[in-house]
Design a protein around this motif. Structure first.
Motif, mmCIF file in Angstrom:
data_model
loop_
_atom_site.group_PDB
_atom_site.id
_atom_site.type_symbol
_atom_site.label_atom_id
_atom_site.label_comp_id
_atom_site.label_asym_id
_atom_site.label_seq_id
_atom_site.Cartn_x
_atom_site.Cartn_y
_atom_site.Cartn_z
ATOM 1 N N PRO A 1 27.984 -7.531 -6.527
ATOM 2 C CA PRO A 1 26.551 -7.453 -6.214
ATOM 3 C C PRO A 1 26.299 -6.521 -5.031
ATOM 4 O O PRO A 1 27.235 -6.082 -4.360
ATOM 5 N N LEU A 2 25.039 -6.232 -4.766
ATOM 6 C CA LEU A 2 24.653 -5.408 -3.623
ATOM 7 C C LEU A 2 23.863 -6.247 -2.633
ATOM 8 O O LEU A 2 23.071 -7.109 -3.032
ATOM 9 N N GLY A 3 24.066 -5.969 -1.351
ATOM 10 C CA GLY A 3 23.216 -6.568 -0.337
ATOM 11 C C GLY A 3 21.901 -5.809 -0.236
ATOM 12 O O GLY A 3 21.798 -4.643 -0.636
ATOM 13 N N LEU A 4 20.875 -6.461 0.284
ATOM 14 C CA LEU A 4 19.557 -5.840 0.400
ATOM 15 C C LEU A 4 19.526 -4.856 1.569
ATOM 16 O O LEU A 4 20.224 -5.031 2.563
ATOM 17 N N LYS A 5 18.707 -3.841 1.429
ATOM 18 C CA LYS A 5 18.464 -2.933 2.540
ATOM 19 C C LYS A 5 17.660 -3.659 3.611
ATOM 20 O O LYS A 5 16.721 -4.384 3.301
ATOM 21 N N GLU A 6 18.051 -3.454 4.857
ATOM 22 C CA GLU A 6 17.326 -4.049 5.978
ATOM 23 C C GLU A 6 16.268 -3.075 6.484
ATOM 24 O O GLU A 6 16.389 -1.859 6.327
ATOM 25 N N THR A 7 15.224 -3.607 7.100
ATOM 26 C CA THR A 7 14.150 -2.775 7.625
ATOM 27 C C THR A 7 13.617 -3.359 8.919
ATOM 28 O O THR A 7 13.779 -4.556 9.189
ATOM 29 N N LYS A 8 12.980 -2.522 9.709
ATOM 30 C CA LYS A 8 12.327 -2.967 10.929
ATOM 31 C C LYS A 8 10.903 -3.410 10.633
ATOM 32 O O LYS A 8 10.340 -3.096 9.591
ATOM 33 N N ASP A 9 10.328 -4.133 11.590
ATOM 34 C CA ASP A 9 8.917 -4.511 11.483
ATOM 35 C C ASP A 9 8.040 -3.264 11.524
ATOM 36 O O ASP A 9 8.365 -2.271 12.181
ATOM 37 N N VAL A 10 6.929 -3.344 10.820
ATOM 38 C CA VAL A 10 5.932 -2.267 10.820
ATOM 39 C C VAL A 10 4.589 -2.876 11.198
ATOM 40 O O VAL A 10 4.158 -3.863 10.599
ATOM 41 N N ASP A 11 3.941 -2.284 12.184
ATOM 42 C CA ASP A 11 2.625 -2.747 12.616
ATOM 43 C C ASP A 11 1.570 -1.785 12.077
ATOM 44 O O ASP A 11 1.431 -0.647 12.534
ATOM 45 N N PHE A 12 0.843 -2.249 11.047
ATOM 46 C CA PHE A 12 -0.196 -1.427 10.422
ATOM 47 C C PHE A 12 -1.527 -1.497 11.175
ATOM 48 O O PHE A 12 -2.449 -0.757 10.834
ATOM 49 N N THR A 13 -1.659 -2.374 12.139
ATOM 50 C CA THR A 13 -2.973 -2.723 12.687
ATOM 51 C C THR A 13 -3.731 -1.514 13.212
ATOM 52 O O THR A 13 -4.824 -1.185 12.719
#
Length: 684
Positions: free
Chosen positions: A128-140
């Motif tokens: 299987p593959l692990g998920l890609k990680e991401t940083k928080d995004v502030d759209f405000t």
């Protein structure tokens, strides 16, 4: 399909698939928004611990790479030899730390056992593959600024929508390993279509940076293009399918079919990503890497097909054994193709060593099984006199069994002579033992695979079974040298399918639909500020012609009428009547409001499209003439999503050119001649 609003319970700290969704908010408070939530990021399960460690290492790699970049810049810029020596020493430490972090991350990414089923059945583990990680995004701030400047509205009125979008993105970072998790990722992916149309203009940068880490190396990538966000989410959809496929028990036909479906859909997601996205900033989404992943998924599908046929073929019938042998040979061939893909120059140093080792082990293991079942068919099957006359099916199957017929032998004679069958079967068993031993040797070379007890059990049992059968066939007076077994013709009863993602399975509602119909109120359209016009009815009426709905278009104004005198122009869109929002109002509703105006008049709020981008405005005007805007929007997100949205998903967007019948522009507005007005219009 599971109810995405249900709560899963954690089985135990050691269970491999303990995904616990967060508590759900009150549905009434979300005003019809998504109620899907991700897993609890603090749940102490094996999978969550693994994701936590991956995220921590990704952050450390990012920090070390920034330090290395700064040190390299200083090394190139300075002329002081002592500073150069100090920086060079620091660079060696940083590079050593990076190497250790990457090795630790590779070990985590190679941890296939966490994603396997907790069944006691002895089955070959999947990759299987692990998920890609991401940083928080502030759209405000970016979205609020865009709403204020582009749409000319009070951005504070859309705080709830911005918060809902950010909550949806936060939830999709930790999807549960089931159908609800897939729907969560699909929902966010589909919602990005609306976000792209609403806020990402070709003439202005929104200023939002999307940070994602490579799924295998942890190297960070950052882009402002929304296509990078879409591609990363699509990659995680494929990765989650691989985890769902790996967790299947595969002891029953239904479980095997579920694994086949999951791996085929994973292959479809990676293939769709490869065909519709280009110039990926991270290696895991490059074309060579995605091609390798597609082949790996299809190889695992072929392996599941073999397991299903083996499960159904309980009898030791001659034709059944031959079929199993050819199926196993086919599995070996496809894994050999995956192995060749993994050894390509770009992939050789990228693919984790345990993955490459597992692929080699499987190729040898299934080649050994192919020879074992060939020997079983030859040695366990006897023909009676009646069968010799009538069993044409078995004879035909055997005649097409080998890729190359041995010289000087007649397969019909071999089939009818018990001693020749025994010798040929012994040759196949000898090949099987050699392949089994090679598989066990490759298994012992990899530290990660040695820790997988289930794989060790599979290889040991298969080797012992072949050795026992070989010992049973061997005789004390058998002094003839064992001949080389012929090459078996690989065949399969089921060819794997690449199942593309079906985005229409999860219907979503535009979070920012209060901004108005997307056909007009989008980032690519440009219009002037809202104008408030006071209309007073005269004996001849208001002096304007309306057309369409959602929003209603002023198709024409009567020269000298009150509408023209008040400042209303052809091409204006009515967005409010007496303060009542009419962006989504139907034609009849707006007409009713205008006819109900008092003697003192009525205030109409209108906007006018500008001609900054002629082609896009024409498209917006023609779309606004449709009598059913909601139906058009649902078609974009429905069955044709896979085709119509493809051009919007590329890293570099290409504008579609469409021909439409719009008359020449007058000043800064578009004028629609009365001759071109045909439906849903009337003079008021």
């Amino acid at each position: 399909m599971e109810d995405p609003g249900t709560r899963e319970s954690s089985l135990s700290d050691g269970a491999p698939d303990d995904d616990m969704p967060q508590s759900l908010p009150d549905e009434s408070s979300s005003n019809g928004g998504s109620i899907r939530k991700g897993c609890d990021p603090f749940a102490q399960t094996q999978r969550s611990k693994l994701q936590h460690r991956r995220a921590r290492i990704n952050q450390q790699i990012n920090k070390e790479m920034r330090m290395r970049a700064g040190a390299e810049n200083l090394f190139r810029a300075t002329t002081n030899n002592k500073v150069k020596e100090t920086v060079a020493l620091e660079l060696s430490f940083v590079n050593s730390n990076l190497q250790l972090l990457k090795e630790e991350l590779e070990e985590l990414n190679s941890n296939m056992e966490v994603y396997q089923t907790d069944s006691e059945a002895v089955k070959v583990p999947m990759i299987p593959l692990g998920l890609k990680e991401t940083k928080d995004v502030d759209f405000t701030i970016p979205i609020q600024d865009f709403i204020c400047e582009h749409y000319g509205e009070d951005s504070s009125q859309y705080d709830r929508e911005v918060r809902e979008l950010m909550e949806l993105r936060q939830a999709m970072r930790t999807p549960s390993r089931n159908q609800a998790g897939l729907e969560l990722l699909m929902e966010y992916y589909n919602q990005l279509y609306y976000v792209d149309q609403r806020f990402f203009s070709a003439h202005r940068n929104l200023g939002v940076h999307f940070h994602w880490y490579d799924s295998l190396t942890g190297v960070p990538s950052s882009q402002r293009a929304l296509a990078f966000e879409k591609g990363s989410v699509l990659f995680n959809i494929g990765a989650l399918y691989t985890q769902i496929g790996a967790r299947q028990d595969r002891c029953a036909t239904a479980d095997i079919d579920a694994a086949i479906d999951a791996f085929q859909r994973a292959a479809g997601a990676f293939n769709y990503l490869k065909e519709n996205f280009s110039n990926a900033p991270s290696l895991d989404m490059s074309a060579p890497s995605l091609s390798m992943l597609v082949r790996l998924m299809l190889a695992q599908v072929q392996e599941c097909v073999f397991e299903r046929i083996a499960l159904a073929s309980r009898s030791a019938h001659f034709s059944s054994q031959l079929r199993l042998s050819q199926e196993a040979a086919r599995v070996s061939d496809v894994y050999l193709l995956v192995q060749q893909t993994m050894t390509q120059p770009l992939m050789k140093d990228y693919v984790p060593f345990p993955w490459a080792s597992m692929v080699q082990v499987k190729s040898e293991h299934f080649r050994a099984l192919s020879h074992y079942y060939a020997a079983a068919a030859l040695c366990e099957h006897t023909l009676s006199a009646k069968e010799e006359e009538g069993d044409q099916e078995a004879e035909e199957a055997f005649l097409g069994f080998y890729a190359n017929v041995p010289a000087g032998q007649s397969l019909r004679q071999v089939l009818q002579d018990a001693e020749k069958r025994r010798k040929l079967g012994k040759a196949h068993l000898r090949c099987a033992l050699i392949r089994h031993e090679e598989a066990m040797r490759l298994h012992g070379l990899c530290k990660i695979l040695r820790k997988m007890d289930i794989l060790q059990d599979v290889l040991s049992l298969a080797h012992k079974r072949s050795l026992d059968k070989y010992s049973a066939l061997d005789r004390e007076d058998d002094f003839d040298e064992t001949a080389e077994a012929p090459e078996i013709q690989a065949q399969s009863q089921q060819k794997p399918d690449v199942t593309p993602p079906n985005f229409s399975t999860v219907q979503v509602t535009d979070i920012f639909q209060r901004l108005g119909p997307l056909s007009v109120f989008c980032a690519r359209a440009r219009w002037g500020p809202v104008r408030v016009i006071c209309l007073q009815r005269r004996e001849g009426g208001l002096g304007l012609t309306l057309r369409g709905d959602s929003p209603v278009l002023v198709a024409g104004v009567v020269p000298g009428g009150c509408a023209e005198e008040a400042g209303l122009r052809e091409g204006d869109y009515i967005v409010a009547v007496d303060g009542l929002d009419c962006k989504w109002a139907k034609h009849a509703e707006v007409v009713h409001l205008l006819k109900s105006c008092s003697d003192s008049g009525t205030d109409i709020s209108v906007v006018t499209l500008h001609s900054h981008d002629t082609q896009m405005e024409r498209k917006a005007i023609m779309l606004s003439h449709c009598s059913n805007k909601e139906h058009s929007r649902q078609r974009l997100m429905g069955g044709t999503k896979g085709q119509s949205s493809a051009s919007l998903l590329n890293w570099s967007r290409k504008k579609k050119r469409e021909s439409c019948t719009v008359t020449k522009k007058l000043g800064s507005t578009f004028s629609l001649s009365f001759g071109s007005i045909r439906d849903a219009e009337a003079l008021y």
